[in-house]
Write a protein that holds these residues in place. Structure first.
Motif, PDB file in Angstrom:
ATOM      1  N   PRO A   1     145.330  12.830  55.924  1.00  0.00           N
ATOM      2  CA  PRO A   1     144.471  12.534  54.779  1.00  0.00           C
ATOM      3  C   PRO A   1     145.179  12.823  53.456  1.00  0.00           C
ATOM      4  O   PRO A   1     146.100  13.642  53.379  1.00  0.00           O
ATOM      5  N   ALA A   2     144.732  12.149  52.424  1.00  0.00           N
ATOM      6  CA  ALA A   2     145.218  12.419  51.076  1.00  0.00           C
ATOM      7  C   ALA A   2     144.777  13.820  50.654  1.00  0.00           C
ATOM      8  O   ALA A   2     143.812  14.368  51.199  1.00  0.00           O
ATOM      9  N   PRO A   3     145.456  14.432  49.691  1.00  0.00           N
ATOM     10  CA  PRO A   3     145.073  15.779  49.238  1.00  0.00           C
ATOM     11  C   PRO A   3     143.618  15.897  48.812  1.00  0.00           C
ATOM     12  O   PRO A   3     143.024  16.961  48.972  1.00  0.00           O
ATOM     13  N   ASP A   4     143.042  14.807  48.282  1.00  0.00           N
ATOM     14  CA  ASP A   4     141.637  14.872  47.865  1.00  0.00           C
ATOM     15  C   ASP A   4     140.665  14.603  49.009  1.00  0.00           C
ATOM     16  O   ASP A   4     139.443  14.668  48.834  1.00  0.00           O
ATOM     17  N   GLY A   5     141.201  14.317  50.211  1.00  0.00           N
ATOM     18  CA  GLY A   5     140.355  14.109  51.375  1.00  0.00           C
ATOM     19  C   GLY A   5     139.541  12.828  51.359  1.00  0.00           C
ATOM     20  O   GLY A   5     138.640  12.656  52.180  1.00  0.00           O
ATOM     21  N   GLU A   6     139.886  11.914  50.479  1.00  0.00           N
ATOM     22  CA  GLU A   6     139.085  10.698  50.330  1.00  0.00           C
ATOM     23  C   GLU A   6     139.600   9.521  51.150  1.00  0.00           C
ATOM     24  O   GLU A   6     138.892   8.523  51.324  1.00  0.00           O
ATOM     25  N   SER A   7     140.826   9.609  51.664  1.00  0.00           N
ATOM     26  CA  SER A   7     141.383   8.495  52.417  1.00  0.00           C
ATOM     27  C   SER A   7     142.525   8.986  53.305  1.00  0.00           C
ATOM     28  O   SER A   7     142.965  10.133  53.199  1.00  0.00           O
ATOM     29  N   VAL A   8     143.011   8.119  54.194  1.00  0.00           N
ATOM     30  CA  VAL A   8     144.139   8.431  55.060  1.00  0.00           C
ATOM     31  C   VAL A   8     145.400   7.841  54.450  1.00  0.00           C
ATOM     32  O   VAL A   8     145.460   6.648  54.141  1.00  0.00           O
ATOM     33  N   LEU A   9     146.417   8.685  54.280  1.00  0.00           N
ATOM     34  CA  LEU A   9     147.684   8.246  53.687  1.00  0.00           C
ATOM     35  C   LEU A   9     148.628   7.644  54.713  1.00  0.00           C
ATOM     36  O   LEU A   9     149.381   6.712  54.414  1.00  0.00           O
ATOM     37  N   TYR A  10     148.616   8.226  55.925  1.00  0.00           N
ATOM     38  CA  TYR A  10     149.556   7.807  56.970  1.00  0.00           C
ATOM     39  C   TYR A  10     148.815   7.791  58.294  1.00  0.00           C
ATOM     40  O   TYR A  10     148.319   8.821  58.750  1.00  0.00           O
ATOM     41  N   GLY A  11     148.699   6.616  58.893  1.00  0.00           N
ATOM     42  CA  GLY A  11     147.964   6.499  60.149  1.00  0.00           C
ATOM     43  C   GLY A  11     148.586   5.495  61.086  1.00  0.00           C
ATOM     44  O   GLY A  11     147.979   4.467  61.403  1.00  0.00           O
TER      45      GLY A  11
ATOM     46  N   PRO B   1     124.048  10.343  56.801  1.00  0.00           N
ATOM     47  CA  PRO B   1     123.239  10.986  55.757  1.00  0.00           C
ATOM     48  C   PRO B   1     123.388  12.502  55.661  1.00  0.00           C
ATOM     49  O   PRO B   1     122.419  13.220  55.430  1.00  0.00           O
ATOM     50  N   TYR B   2     124.597  12.999  55.872  1.00  0.00           N
ATOM     51  CA  TYR B   2     124.891  14.423  55.752  1.00  0.00           C
ATOM     52  C   TYR B   2     126.221  14.560  55.019  1.00  0.00           C
ATOM     53  O   TYR B   2     127.001  13.606  54.973  1.00  0.00           O
ATOM     54  N   PRO B   3     126.490  15.718  54.449  1.00  0.00           N
ATOM     55  CA  PRO B   3     127.802  15.904  53.816  1.00  0.00           C
ATOM     56  C   PRO B   3     128.919  15.591  54.809  1.00  0.00           C
ATOM     57  O   PRO B   3     128.843  15.975  55.986  1.00  0.00           O
ATOM     58  N   CYS B   4     129.939  14.887  54.358  1.00  0.00           N
ATOM     59  CA  CYS B   4     131.041  14.483  55.237  1.00  0.00           C
ATOM     60  C   CYS B   4     132.380  14.927  54.661  1.00  0.00           C
ATOM     61  O   CYS B   4     132.525  15.075  53.447  1.00  0.00           O
ATOM     62  N   ARG B   5     133.341  15.113  55.545  1.00  0.00           N
ATOM     63  CA  ARG B   5     134.697  15.403  55.117  1.00  0.00           C
ATOM     64  C   ARG B   5     135.665  14.796  56.127  1.00  0.00           C
ATOM     65  O   ARG B   5     135.313  14.584  57.290  1.00  0.00           O
ATOM     66  N   LEU B   6     136.871  14.524  55.663  1.00  0.00           N
ATOM     67  CA  LEU B   6     137.907  13.897  56.477  1.00  0.00           C
ATOM     68  C   LEU B   6     139.018  14.900  56.705  1.00  0.00           C
ATOM     69  O   LEU B   6     139.521  15.493  55.744  1.00  0.00           O
ATOM     70  N   GLU B   7     139.409  15.114  57.973  1.00  0.00           N
ATOM     71  CA  GLU B   7     140.398  16.129  58.306  1.00  0.00           C
ATOM     72  C   GLU B   7     141.453  15.568  59.251  1.00  0.00           C
ATOM     73  O   GLU B   7     141.173  14.690  60.070  1.00  0.00           O
ATOM     74  N   HIS B   8     142.677  16.086  59.138  1.00  0.00           N
ATOM     75  CA  HIS B   8     143.737  15.763  60.088  1.00  0.00           C
ATOM     76  C   HIS B   8     143.429  16.482  61.396  1.00  0.00           C
ATOM     77  O   HIS B   8     143.140  17.683  61.393  1.00  0.00           O
ATOM     78  N   ASP B   9     143.497  15.786  62.538  1.00  0.00           N
ATOM     79  CA  ASP B   9     143.100  16.397  63.801  1.00  0.00           C
ATOM     80  C   ASP B   9     143.919  17.641  64.150  1.00  0.00           C
ATOM     81  O   ASP B   9     143.376  18.635  64.657  1.00  0.00           O
TER      82      ASP B   9
ATOM     83  N   HIS C   1     147.339  33.656  57.203  1.00  0.00           N
ATOM     84  CA  HIS C   1     145.984  33.491  57.744  1.00  0.00           C
ATOM     85  C   HIS C   1     145.343  32.158  57.353  1.00  0.00           C
ATOM     86  O   HIS C   1     144.128  32.013  57.464  1.00  0.00           O
ATOM     87  N   LYS C   2     146.123  31.193  56.926  1.00  0.00           N
ATOM     88  CA  LYS C   2     145.580  29.895  56.534  1.00  0.00           C
ATOM     89  C   LYS C   2     146.400  28.762  57.145  1.00  0.00           C
ATOM     90  O   LYS C   2     147.591  28.917  57.404  1.00  0.00           O
ATOM     91  N   VAL C   3     145.736  27.623  57.342  1.00  0.00           N
ATOM     92  CA  VAL C   3     146.444  26.445  57.829  1.00  0.00           C
ATOM     93  C   VAL C   3     147.222  25.848  56.664  1.00  0.00           C
ATOM     94  O   VAL C   3     146.657  25.523  55.622  1.00  0.00           O
ATOM     95  N   HIS C   4     148.539  25.734  56.842  1.00  0.00           N
ATOM     96  CA  HIS C   4     149.407  25.243  55.772  1.00  0.00           C
ATOM     97  C   HIS C   4     149.331  23.722  55.680  1.00  0.00           C
ATOM     98  O   HIS C   4     149.450  23.020  56.685  1.00  0.00           O
ATOM     99  N   GLN C   5     149.125  23.214  54.466  1.00  0.00           N
ATOM    100  CA  GLN C   5     148.974  21.770  54.272  1.00  0.00           C
ATOM    101  C   GLN C   5     150.282  21.094  53.865  1.00  0.00           C
ATOM    102  O   GLN C   5     150.599  20.015  54.346  1.00  0.00           O
ATOM    103  N   GLY C   6     151.030  21.722  52.956  1.00  0.00           N
ATOM    104  CA  GLY C   6     152.269  21.121  52.475  1.00  0.00           C
ATOM    105  C   GLY C   6     152.057  20.303  51.220  1.00  0.00           C
ATOM    106  O   GLY C   6     150.924  19.992  50.845  1.00  0.00           O
ATOM    107  N   LEU C   7     153.144  19.946  50.566  1.00  0.00           N
ATOM    108  CA  LEU C   7     153.063  19.213  49.298  1.00  0.00           C
ATOM    109  C   LEU C   7     152.427  17.845  49.467  1.00  0.00           C
ATOM    110  O   LEU C   7     151.689  17.371  48.596  1.00  0.00           O
ATOM    111  N   SER C   8     152.738  17.173  50.574  1.00  0.00           N
ATOM    112  CA  SER C   8     152.171  15.842  50.803  1.00  0.00           C
ATOM    113  C   SER C   8     151.368  15.780  52.099  1.00  0.00           C
ATOM    114  O   SER C   8     151.244  14.726  52.721  1.00  0.00           O
ATOM    115  N   MET C   9     150.831  16.941  52.510  1.00  0.00           N
ATOM    116  CA  MET C   9     149.878  17.060  53.616  1.00  0.00           C
ATOM    117  C   MET C   9     150.481  16.861  55.014  1.00  0.00           C
ATOM    118  O   MET C   9     149.744  16.776  55.988  1.00  0.00           O
ATOM    119  N   HIS C  10     151.818  16.759  55.142  1.00  0.00           N
ATOM    120  CA  HIS C  10     152.379  16.542  56.473  1.00  0.00           C
ATOM    121  C   HIS C  10     153.045  17.788  57.053  1.00  0.00           C
ATOM    122  O   HIS C  10     153.825  17.688  58.002  1.00  0.00           O
TER     123      HIS C  10
END
Length: 378
Positions: free
Chosen positions: A154-164, A182-190, A225-234
Protein backbone atom coordinates in the motif's frame (compact mmCIF):
# COMPACT_ATOMS: atom_id res chain seq x y z
CA UNK A 1 -15.68 25.67 31.82
CA UNK A 2 -12.97 26.53 34.35
CA UNK A 3 -9.58 24.88 34.75
CA UNK A 4 -10.69 22.97 37.84
CA UNK A 5 -13.61 21.39 35.95
CA UNK A 6 -11.35 20.40 33.09
CA UNK A 7 -8.91 18.82 35.53
CA UNK A 8 -11.71 16.89 37.25
CA UNK A 9 -13.07 15.56 33.95
CA UNK A 10 -9.59 14.57 32.81
CA UNK A 11 -8.91 12.78 36.10
CA UNK A 12 -12.18 10.85 35.82
CA UNK A 13 -11.24 9.70 32.32
CA UNK A 14 -7.79 8.66 33.50
CA UNK A 15 -9.22 6.70 36.45
CA UNK A 16 -11.80 4.98 34.26
CA UNK A 17 -9.21 3.91 31.74
CA UNK A 18 -6.80 2.81 34.47
CA UNK A 19 -9.43 0.56 36.05
CA UNK A 20 -10.42 -0.89 32.68
CA UNK A 21 -6.81 -1.52 31.64
CA UNK A 22 -6.09 -3.22 34.95
CA UNK A 23 -9.04 -5.58 34.48
CA UNK A 24 -8.07 -6.17 30.86
CA UNK A 25 -4.49 -7.08 31.73
CA UNK A 26 -5.40 -9.37 34.62
CA UNK A 27 -8.27 -11.10 32.77
CA UNK A 28 -10.08 -11.79 36.05
CA UNK A 29 -9.79 -9.77 39.23
CA UNK A 30 -11.65 -8.51 42.29
CA UNK A 31 -12.56 -5.03 43.48
CA UNK A 32 -10.27 -5.06 46.49
CA UNK A 33 -7.35 -6.18 44.33
CA UNK A 34 -7.89 -3.19 42.04
CA UNK A 35 -8.00 -0.84 45.02
CA UNK A 36 -4.79 -2.31 46.40
CA UNK A 37 -2.74 -2.45 43.20
CA UNK A 38 -3.83 0.90 41.76
CA UNK A 39 -3.67 2.60 45.18
CA UNK A 40 -7.05 4.09 44.38
CA UNK A 41 -9.82 4.79 46.85
CA UNK A 42 -12.57 2.19 47.28
CA UNK A 43 -15.30 4.68 46.37
CA UNK A 44 -13.43 5.74 43.21
CA UNK A 45 -12.97 2.14 42.11
CA UNK A 46 -16.60 1.29 42.89
CA UNK A 47 -17.82 4.30 40.91
CA UNK A 48 -15.71 3.40 37.88
CA UNK A 49 -16.77 -0.24 38.02
CA UNK A 50 -20.42 0.83 38.00
CA UNK A 51 -19.84 3.10 35.00
CA UNK A 52 -17.92 0.43 33.07
CA UNK A 53 -20.57 -2.17 33.83
CA UNK A 54 -23.41 0.14 32.84
CA UNK A 55 -21.68 0.85 29.51
CA UNK A 56 -21.24 -2.87 28.88
CA UNK A 57 -17.43 -2.83 29.01
CA UNK A 58 -17.12 -5.20 31.97
CA UNK A 59 -19.14 -7.93 33.67
CA UNK A 60 -19.29 -9.32 37.18
CA UNK A 61 -19.87 -13.05 37.00
CA UNK A 62 -19.36 -15.61 39.74
CA UNK A 63 -17.10 -15.54 42.76
CA UNK A 64 -13.53 -16.47 43.63
CA UNK A 65 -12.89 -19.24 46.12
CA UNK A 66 -13.09 -18.00 49.69
CA UNK A 67 -9.83 -17.34 51.51
CA UNK A 68 -11.55 -17.23 54.87
CA UNK A 69 -13.85 -14.27 54.51
CA UNK A 70 -16.56 -13.17 52.14
CA UNK A 71 -16.13 -14.46 48.58
CA UNK A 72 -14.86 -11.80 46.16
CA UNK A 73 -16.86 -11.25 42.99
CA UNK A 74 -15.11 -12.00 39.69
CA UNK A 75 -14.70 -8.93 37.51
CA UNK A 76 -13.66 -9.18 33.86
CA UNK A 77 -13.96 -7.25 30.63
CA UNK A 78 -16.53 -8.20 27.98
CA UNK A 79 -14.24 -9.40 25.15
CA UNK A 80 -16.96 -9.01 22.49
CA UNK A 81 -17.93 -5.50 23.58
CA UNK A 82 -16.27 -4.49 20.33
CA UNK A 83 -14.92 -6.63 17.50
CA UNK A 84 -12.92 -6.00 14.35
CA UNK A 85 -12.91 -7.90 11.08
CA UNK A 86 -10.00 -8.73 8.80
CA UNK A 87 -10.28 -9.68 5.13
CA UNK A 88 -7.28 -11.51 3.66
CA UNK A 89 -7.30 -11.34 -0.14
CA UNK A 90 -5.58 -14.04 -2.18
CA UNK A 91 -5.58 -14.96 -5.86
CA UNK A 92 -8.28 -17.65 -5.66
CA UNK A 93 -10.01 -16.93 -2.36
CA UNK A 94 -10.38 -14.50 0.49
CA UNK A 95 -10.41 -15.10 4.24
CA UNK A 96 -12.67 -13.47 6.81
CA UNK A 97 -11.75 -13.32 10.49
CA UNK A 98 -13.54 -11.65 13.41
CA UNK A 99 -11.36 -10.69 16.37
CA UNK A 100 -12.38 -9.74 19.91
CA UNK A 101 -10.73 -7.25 22.28
CA UNK A 102 -8.18 -9.84 23.39
CA UNK A 103 -7.08 -10.35 19.81
CA UNK A 104 -8.66 -13.79 19.73
CA UNK A 105 -10.13 -15.02 16.45
CA UNK A 106 -13.75 -15.79 17.31
CA UNK A 107 -14.91 -16.61 13.78
CA UNK A 108 -13.11 -17.55 10.56
CA UNK A 109 -14.32 -18.29 7.06
CA UNK A 110 -12.87 -18.84 3.59
CA UNK A 111 -14.71 -17.77 0.43
CA UNK A 112 -13.45 -19.39 -2.78
CA UNK A 113 -13.72 -16.51 -5.25
CA UNK A 114 -10.90 -15.57 -7.68
CA UNK A 115 -9.61 -12.03 -7.35
CA UNK A 116 -10.70 -9.57 -10.01
CA UNK A 117 -10.29 -5.83 -10.00
CA UNK A 118 -13.96 -5.29 -10.77
CA UNK A 119 -17.13 -3.87 -9.27
CA UNK A 120 -18.62 -7.36 -9.08
CA UNK A 121 -15.68 -8.62 -7.00
CA UNK A 122 -15.77 -5.73 -4.53
CA UNK A 123 -19.56 -6.00 -4.27
CA UNK A 124 -19.12 -9.69 -3.53
CA UNK A 125 -16.70 -9.04 -0.67
CA UNK A 126 -19.10 -6.53 0.89
CA UNK A 127 -21.98 -8.99 0.56
CA UNK A 128 -19.94 -11.91 1.96
CA UNK A 129 -18.88 -9.73 4.89
CA UNK A 130 -22.48 -8.92 5.83
CA UNK A 131 -23.46 -12.60 5.52
CA UNK A 132 -20.49 -13.52 7.73
CA UNK A 133 -21.63 -11.04 10.39
CA UNK A 134 -25.21 -12.34 10.17
CA UNK A 135 -24.20 -16.00 10.51
CA UNK A 136 -22.22 -15.20 13.64
CA UNK A 137 -24.87 -12.94 15.13
CA UNK A 138 -22.70 -9.83 15.47
CA UNK A 139 -24.47 -6.55 16.22
CA UNK A 140 -23.34 -3.97 13.74
CA UNK A 141 -22.74 -1.28 16.38
CA UNK A 142 -19.99 -3.50 17.82
CA UNK A 143 -17.92 -3.41 14.63
CA UNK A 144 -14.85 -1.21 15.08
CA UNK A 145 -13.82 -1.55 11.46
CA UNK A 146 -12.75 -3.80 8.62
CA UNK A 147 -9.09 -4.17 7.58
CA UNK A 148 -8.21 -5.42 4.11
CA UNK A 149 -4.95 -7.41 4.01
CA UNK A 150 -3.76 -7.63 0.44
CA UNK A 151 -0.84 -9.12 -1.48
CA UNK A 152 0.38 -5.73 -2.54
CA UNK A 153 2.31 -2.85 -1.04
CA UNK A 154 0.00 0.00 0.00
CA UNK A 155 0.93 3.64 -0.44
CA UNK A 156 2.10 5.45 2.73
CA UNK A 157 -1.33 7.09 3.05
CA UNK A 158 -3.05 3.69 2.84
CA UNK A 159 -5.35 4.86 0.07
CA UNK A 160 -4.12 2.62 -2.76
CA UNK A 161 -1.76 -0.22 -3.73
CA UNK A 162 1.59 0.88 -5.16
CA UNK A 163 2.94 -2.53 -6.16
CA UNK A 164 0.77 -5.57 -6.77
CA UNK A 165 2.42 -7.99 -9.16
CA UNK A 166 0.89 -11.15 -7.66
CA UNK A 167 -2.75 -10.13 -8.00
CA UNK A 168 -2.10 -7.49 -10.66
CA UNK A 169 -3.88 -5.11 -8.31
CA UNK A 170 -1.59 -2.11 -8.63
CA UNK A 171 -3.78 0.98 -8.21
CA UNK A 172 -6.42 -0.94 -6.26
CA UNK A 173 -7.94 1.67 -3.94
CA UNK A 174 -9.20 1.65 -0.39
CA UNK A 175 -12.29 3.36 -1.81
CA UNK A 176 -13.07 0.16 -3.75
CA UNK A 177 -13.97 -1.29 -0.35
CA UNK A 178 -14.89 1.71 1.81
CA UNK A 179 -17.62 2.87 -0.59
CA UNK A 180 -19.29 -0.53 -0.23
CA UNK A 181 -18.57 -1.49 3.38
CA UNK A 182 -20.45 0.63 5.96
CA UNK A 183 -17.71 0.49 8.60
CA UNK A 184 -14.33 2.19 8.94
CA UNK A 185 -11.91 0.54 6.51
CA UNK A 186 -8.16 0.37 6.10
CA UNK A 187 -5.78 -1.21 3.59
CA UNK A 188 -2.81 -3.24 4.85
CA UNK A 189 0.05 -5.26 3.38
CA UNK A 190 -0.60 -8.92 4.27
CA UNK A 191 2.97 -9.52 5.49
CA UNK A 192 2.96 -6.46 7.73
CA UNK A 193 -0.43 -7.52 9.10
CA UNK A 194 0.99 -10.97 9.88
CA UNK A 195 3.88 -9.33 11.74
CA UNK A 196 1.36 -7.31 13.77
CA UNK A 197 -0.25 -10.55 14.91
CA UNK A 198 3.08 -12.13 15.85
CA UNK A 199 4.03 -8.99 17.79
CA UNK A 200 0.67 -9.06 19.56
CA UNK A 201 1.30 -12.68 20.58
CA UNK A 202 4.89 -11.94 21.62
CA UNK A 203 4.87 -8.42 23.10
CA UNK A 204 8.28 -9.01 24.67
CA UNK A 205 9.92 -8.98 21.23
CA UNK A 206 11.97 -5.92 20.43
CA UNK A 207 13.38 -7.01 17.07
CA UNK A 208 12.43 -9.85 14.73
CA UNK A 209 12.22 -11.00 11.14
CA UNK A 210 8.94 -12.62 10.09
CA UNK A 211 8.76 -15.20 7.30
CA UNK A 212 5.16 -15.44 6.09
CA UNK A 213 5.00 -18.90 4.48
CA UNK A 214 1.79 -18.38 2.53
CA UNK A 215 0.80 -19.39 -0.99
CA UNK A 216 3.15 -16.62 -1.99
CA UNK A 217 6.02 -15.89 0.36
CA UNK A 218 6.07 -12.70 2.38
CA UNK A 219 8.21 -11.08 5.03
CA UNK A 220 8.33 -8.29 7.57
CA UNK A 221 10.73 -6.69 10.01
CA UNK A 222 9.99 -5.73 13.61
CA UNK A 223 12.20 -3.11 15.27
CA UNK A 224 11.70 -1.25 18.55
CA UNK A 225 8.50 -3.24 19.17
CA UNK A 226 6.96 -1.97 15.92
CA UNK A 227 6.47 -3.30 12.41
CA UNK A 228 8.97 -1.46 10.21
CA UNK A 229 7.46 0.09 7.08
CA UNK A 230 10.45 1.64 5.29
CA UNK A 231 10.76 4.77 3.17
CA UNK A 232 8.64 3.36 0.35
CA UNK A 233 6.72 0.72 2.34
CA UNK A 234 8.66 -2.32 1.04
CA UNK A 235 10.72 -3.02 4.17
CA UNK A 236 10.92 -6.74 4.88
CA UNK A 237 10.16 -8.09 1.40
CA UNK A 238 12.28 -11.17 2.08
CA UNK A 239 10.60 -13.06 -0.72
CA UNK A 240 12.93 -11.33 -3.18
CA UNK A 241 16.20 -12.32 -1.53
CA UNK A 242 18.16 -14.02 -4.33
CA UNK A 243 19.00 -17.64 -3.56
CA UNK A 244 20.36 -18.51 -7.01
CA UNK A 245 20.88 -15.99 -9.84
CA UNK A 246 20.27 -18.82 -12.32
CA UNK A 247 17.19 -20.14 -10.51
CA UNK A 248 13.52 -20.13 -11.52
CA UNK A 249 11.93 -16.89 -12.66
CA UNK A 250 9.98 -15.00 -10.00
CA UNK A 251 6.81 -12.99 -10.62
CA UNK A 252 8.93 -9.87 -10.02
CA UNK A 253 10.88 -10.63 -13.20
CA UNK A 254 14.13 -11.66 -11.50
CA UNK A 255 15.51 -15.18 -11.12
CA UNK A 256 16.10 -17.32 -8.07
CA UNK A 257 14.12 -15.30 -5.52
CA UNK A 258 13.27 -17.00 -2.23
CA UNK A 259 9.64 -16.90 -3.42
CA UNK A 260 10.45 -19.53 -6.04
CA UNK A 261 11.82 -21.93 -3.40
CA UNK A 262 9.96 -21.36 -0.13
CA UNK A 263 6.41 -20.26 -0.94
CA UNK A 264 3.67 -22.83 -0.40
CA UNK A 265 3.09 -22.72 -4.16
CA UNK A 266 6.74 -23.64 -4.77
CA UNK A 267 6.54 -26.53 -2.29
CA UNK A 268 3.42 -27.89 -3.97
CA UNK A 269 5.02 -27.57 -7.42
CA UNK A 270 8.08 -29.51 -6.26
CA UNK A 271 6.03 -32.21 -4.53
CA UNK A 272 3.34 -32.36 -7.23
CA UNK A 273 0.67 -32.51 -4.56
CA UNK A 274 -1.30 -30.13 -2.29
CA UNK A 275 0.19 -29.10 1.04
CA UNK A 276 -2.56 -30.94 2.91
CA UNK A 277 -1.45 -34.19 1.26
CA UNK A 278 2.27 -33.48 1.30
CA UNK A 279 2.79 -33.27 5.06
CA UNK A 280 0.93 -36.46 6.06
CA UNK A 281 2.86 -38.32 3.34
CA UNK A 282 6.13 -36.73 4.49
CA UNK A 283 5.56 -37.61 8.14
CA UNK A 284 4.76 -41.21 7.20
CA UNK A 285 8.43 -41.49 6.20
CA UNK A 286 7.89 -43.87 3.31
CA UNK A 287 8.83 -41.59 0.41
CA UNK A 288 12.47 -40.55 0.12
CA UNK A 289 11.59 -38.07 -2.63
CA UNK A 290 9.35 -36.07 -0.30
CA UNK A 291 12.03 -36.12 2.40
CA UNK A 292 14.52 -34.67 -0.08
CA UNK A 293 12.08 -31.98 -1.18
CA UNK A 294 11.42 -30.94 2.42
CA UNK A 295 15.11 -30.94 3.28
CA UNK A 296 15.83 -28.70 0.28
CA UNK A 297 12.98 -26.42 1.34
CA UNK A 298 14.41 -26.08 4.85
CA UNK A 299 17.91 -25.50 3.43
CA UNK A 300 16.73 -22.55 1.35
CA UNK A 301 14.69 -21.16 4.24
CA UNK A 302 17.68 -21.50 6.58
CA UNK A 303 19.87 -19.61 4.09
CA UNK A 304 17.44 -16.71 4.14
CA UNK A 305 17.11 -16.87 7.92
CA UNK A 306 20.88 -16.72 8.29
CA UNK A 307 21.05 -13.66 6.03
CA UNK A 308 18.21 -11.93 7.85
CA UNK A 309 19.66 -12.71 11.26
CA UNK A 310 23.02 -11.25 10.27
CA UNK A 311 21.27 -8.01 9.36
CA UNK A 312 18.94 -7.94 12.37
CA UNK A 313 20.07 -9.67 15.53
CA UNK A 314 16.72 -10.75 16.95
CA UNK A 315 14.01 -13.38 16.81
CA UNK A 316 13.09 -15.25 13.64
CA UNK A 317 9.40 -16.04 13.27
CA UNK A 318 7.87 -18.66 10.96
CA UNK A 319 4.31 -17.59 10.28
CA UNK A 320 1.39 -18.10 7.91
CA UNK A 321 -0.12 -21.02 6.03
CA UNK A 322 2.72 -23.52 6.47
CA UNK A 323 3.59 -22.64 10.08
CA UNK A 324 1.12 -25.08 11.75
CA UNK A 325 2.75 -27.93 9.80
CA UNK A 326 6.16 -27.29 11.39
CA UNK A 327 7.21 -29.78 14.05
CA UNK A 328 9.97 -29.53 16.63
CA UNK A 329 12.22 -31.67 14.44
CA UNK A 330 11.85 -29.12 11.64
CA UNK A 331 12.86 -26.33 13.99
CA UNK A 332 15.94 -28.28 15.08
CA UNK A 333 16.86 -28.89 11.44
CA UNK A 334 16.51 -25.19 10.63
CA UNK A 335 18.72 -24.22 13.56
CA UNK A 336 21.37 -26.75 12.53
CA UNK A 337 21.37 -25.46 8.96
CA UNK A 338 21.54 -21.81 10.07
CA UNK A 339 24.34 -22.50 12.56
CA UNK A 340 26.36 -24.46 10.01
CA UNK A 341 26.46 -21.43 7.71
CA UNK A 342 26.72 -18.58 10.21
CA UNK A 343 29.38 -17.45 12.70
CA UNK A 344 26.56 -16.48 15.07
CA UNK A 345 24.30 -19.29 16.32
CA UNK A 346 20.53 -18.94 16.36
CA UNK A 347 19.26 -20.42 19.62
CA UNK A 348 15.94 -22.24 19.98
CA UNK A 349 14.36 -19.42 21.99
CA UNK A 350 14.90 -17.09 19.04
CA UNK A 351 13.00 -19.30 16.59
CA UNK A 352 9.24 -18.86 17.00
CA UNK A 353 6.44 -20.57 15.08
CA UNK A 354 3.04 -18.97 14.52
CA UNK A 355 -0.20 -20.85 15.12
CA UNK A 356 -2.90 -19.10 13.09
CA UNK A 357 -2.10 -20.58 9.69
CA UNK A 358 -3.75 -19.16 6.60
CA UNK A 359 -5.83 -16.67 8.60
CA UNK A 360 -2.75 -14.90 10.00
CA UNK A 361 -2.90 -11.79 7.72
CA UNK A 362 -6.65 -11.30 8.22
CA UNK A 363 -6.37 -11.58 12.02
CA UNK A 364 -3.32 -9.33 12.15
CA UNK A 365 -5.00 -6.68 10.03
CA UNK A 366 -8.08 -6.67 12.28
CA UNK A 367 -5.89 -6.17 15.35
CA UNK A 368 -5.02 -2.64 14.23
CA UNK A 369 -8.58 -1.54 15.03
CA UNK A 370 -8.44 -3.38 18.37
CA UNK A 371 -5.23 -1.59 19.32
CA UNK A 372 -6.76 1.79 18.48
CA UNK A 373 -9.77 1.06 20.67
CA UNK A 374 -7.65 -0.03 23.64
CA UNK A 375 -5.65 3.19 23.37
CA UNK A 376 -8.77 5.35 23.15
CA UNK A 377 -10.85 6.80 25.95
CA UNK A 378 -13.75 4.47 25.13
Amino acid sequence: MNEKSITTITLKKINKKSVYQYIYEHRQTAKQQIVQDLTMGLSTVSQNLNVLEKEGLISRDGFFESTGGRKAQVIQIVPEYRIAVGVGILKNMFHLAAVNLYGEAIAEETVAVPFAQSDAYYDGIASSLESFLDRNGYDREKILGVSIATQGIPAPDGESVLYGEILHNTDMKLADFSTRIPYPCRLEHDSKAAASLELWNHPEIESAVVFLLNRNLGGAVITNHKVHQGLSMHSGTLEHICIDPEGPECYCGQKGCLETYCSANALEAAAQMPVKEFFPALRAGNDARLTEIWDAYLSHLAYAMKTANLLLDGAVIVSGYLAPYFKEEDCRTLLEKVDAASPFPLVREQLLVGTHGQYTPAIGAALLFIEEFLQSEF
